[in-house]
Design a protein around this motif. Structure first.
Motif, PDB file in Angstrom:
ATOM      1  N   ASP A  73      -5.063   3.944   6.037  1.00  0.00           N
ATOM      2  CA  ASP A  73      -6.340   4.310   5.418  1.00  0.00           C
ATOM      3  C   ASP A  73      -6.542   3.547   4.096  1.00  0.00           C
ATOM      4  N   LEU A  74      -5.510   3.503   3.257  1.00  0.00           N
ATOM      5  CA  LEU A  74      -5.627   2.782   1.980  1.00  0.00           C
ATOM      6  C   LEU A  74      -5.812   1.280   2.233  1.00  0.00           C
TER       7      LEU A  74
ATOM      8  N   HIS B 229      -9.282   0.581   3.465  1.00  0.00           N
ATOM      9  CA  HIS B 229     -10.195   0.804   2.337  1.00  0.00           C
ATOM     10  C   HIS B 229     -10.252  -0.463   1.463  1.00  0.00           C
ATOM     11  N   LEU B 230      -9.086  -1.010   1.137  1.00  0.00           N
ATOM     12  CA  LEU B 230      -9.047  -2.201   0.268  1.00  0.00           C
ATOM     13  C   LEU B 230      -9.689  -3.404   0.959  1.00  0.00           C
TER      14      LEU B 230
ATOM     15  N   LYS C 141      -6.900   4.871  -4.024  1.00  0.00           N
ATOM     16  CA  LYS C 141      -8.197   4.269  -3.668  1.00  0.00           C
ATOM     17  C   LYS C 141      -9.057   4.113  -4.913  1.00  0.00           C
ATOM     18  N   ASN C 142      -9.172   5.201  -5.690  1.00  0.00           N
ATOM     19  CA  ASN C 142      -9.981   5.128  -6.918  1.00  0.00           C
ATOM     20  C   ASN C 142      -9.352   4.201  -7.936  1.00  0.00           C
TER      21      ASN C 142
ATOM     22  N   CYS D  29       0.841  -1.210   0.000  1.00  0.00           N
ATOM     23  CA  CYS D  29       0.000   0.000   0.000  1.00  0.00           C
ATOM     24  C   CYS D  29       0.871   1.254   0.000  1.00  0.00           C
TER      25      CYS D  29
END
Ligand code: GLN
Length: 304
Positions: free
Chosen positions: A186-187, A190-191, A131-132, A120
């Protein structure tokens, strides 16, 4: 091969087995999942889709996302990636800290938490909006724009990330995390909080069964050489300290997540996903492992 007949046999055989596993509760939102959910979806390279049970219901993919993160990192970077994360089985639980101390902050492989956190960090250094980007990537693999995260699972894990924060701090002290640790966390969360069904995961994992090509439009996503490597890491490291046991029983490369999902691939043949939330003590779906063992036994086919 009559895959539907085999899947139906697995469903009726395993529905009778009382589960001793427990649904993951260290991420409180995951503890709310109905433990009796059970679904399986096999996507064959030349004969399409076979399934049973809750195979179209989305669940938290958790550590299965580590395969997508590694794939994206490998498509952007060359061998240098493996200076920061190794490719050896760990023999330790997925969230263990112990090896990092005597191995100077270099995680054993990209599928334990420490390794995925480094991946990450690398994605943040190389992609503008990771993220996108990762969601776009998964949406392309599945040809489905609706795949997204579960906000409640994301918030729930964020409030209980003590071990992952410790791993990040530890690796930062060794110089193996370049970005702000909370950005990396955070990433990563998120995943982990992406939701997909068994069908969607089997569609996404088709590139690993199909030499790096999408089946629906034949587009090459990754070189066969890199696909070979990812499959090798799934085979040796996809199930943490149970990677040997999974290999021994099932004989396919695969990856599990604490949401109760397991994806496995048979190169050239199929991608298959099973979902059953109760986990065994090693954090892998108890019924999921049994179902895949039955699949390779009843078909008489594995990579070995
Ligand atoms: N989000 C989970 C964690 O970091 C993922 C673990 C897993 O699926 N094995 O603890």
């Amino acid at each position: 091969m009559n895959y539907q007949e085999i899947l139906t046999a697995i469903q009726s055989e395993l529905s009778k087995i009382p589960s001793e596993g427990e649904v993951a509760s260290y991420i409180p939102e995951l503890a709310k999942i109905e433990p009796t959910k059970f679904g399986m979806h096999l996507y064959c390279t030349n004969s399409g889709h076979y399934s049973f049970g809750n195979s179209d219901e989305r669940f938290s993919i958790q550590s299965i996302s580590k395969v997508f993160a590694l794939t994206r990192a490998m498509s952007l970077l060359d061998e240098d990636l493996f200076k920061r994360v190794d490719v050896e089985p760990s023999g330790d639980p997925f969230n263990s800290l112990v090896q990092l101390e005597y191995e100077n902050g270099i995680p054993r492989n990209p599928f334990i938490n420490a390794g995925a956190l480094v991946v990450c960090d690398i994605l943040i250094s190389n992609i503008k909006n990771p993220k996108n980007d990762l969601l776009d990537f998964i949406q392309e693999l599945t040809n489905n724009k609706e795949i997204s995260i579960n906000r409640e699972v994301f918030d729930s894990e964020k409030k209980h990330s003590y071990r992952n924060t410790a791993l990040l701090n530890f690796m930062k002290a060794f110089g193996n995390i370049k970005n702000d640790i909370y950005l990396v966390l955070d990433l990563y969360i998120h995943l982990c909080s992406i939701e997909m069904s068994c069908k969607e995961l089997s569609e996404a994992f088709m590139i690993y069964a199909n030499g790096g090509r999408l089946l629906y439009n034949n587009k090459k996503i990754l070189s066969s050489e890199k696909i070979k490597r990812i499959n090798a890491i799934m085979q040796t490291c996809g199930f943490y300290d149970e990677a040997g046991e999974f290999s021994f029983r099932v004989g396919l490369p695969g990856k599990s997540g604490v949401g109760g999902g397991i994806v496995a691939i048979h190169p050239g043949q199929y991608a298959v996903t099973v979902w059953s939330p109760p986990l065994n003590p090693k954090g892998n779906s108890e019924l999921g492992m049994l179902a895949l063992e039955r699949l390779t036994t009843l078909t008489g086919l594995s990579i070995f």
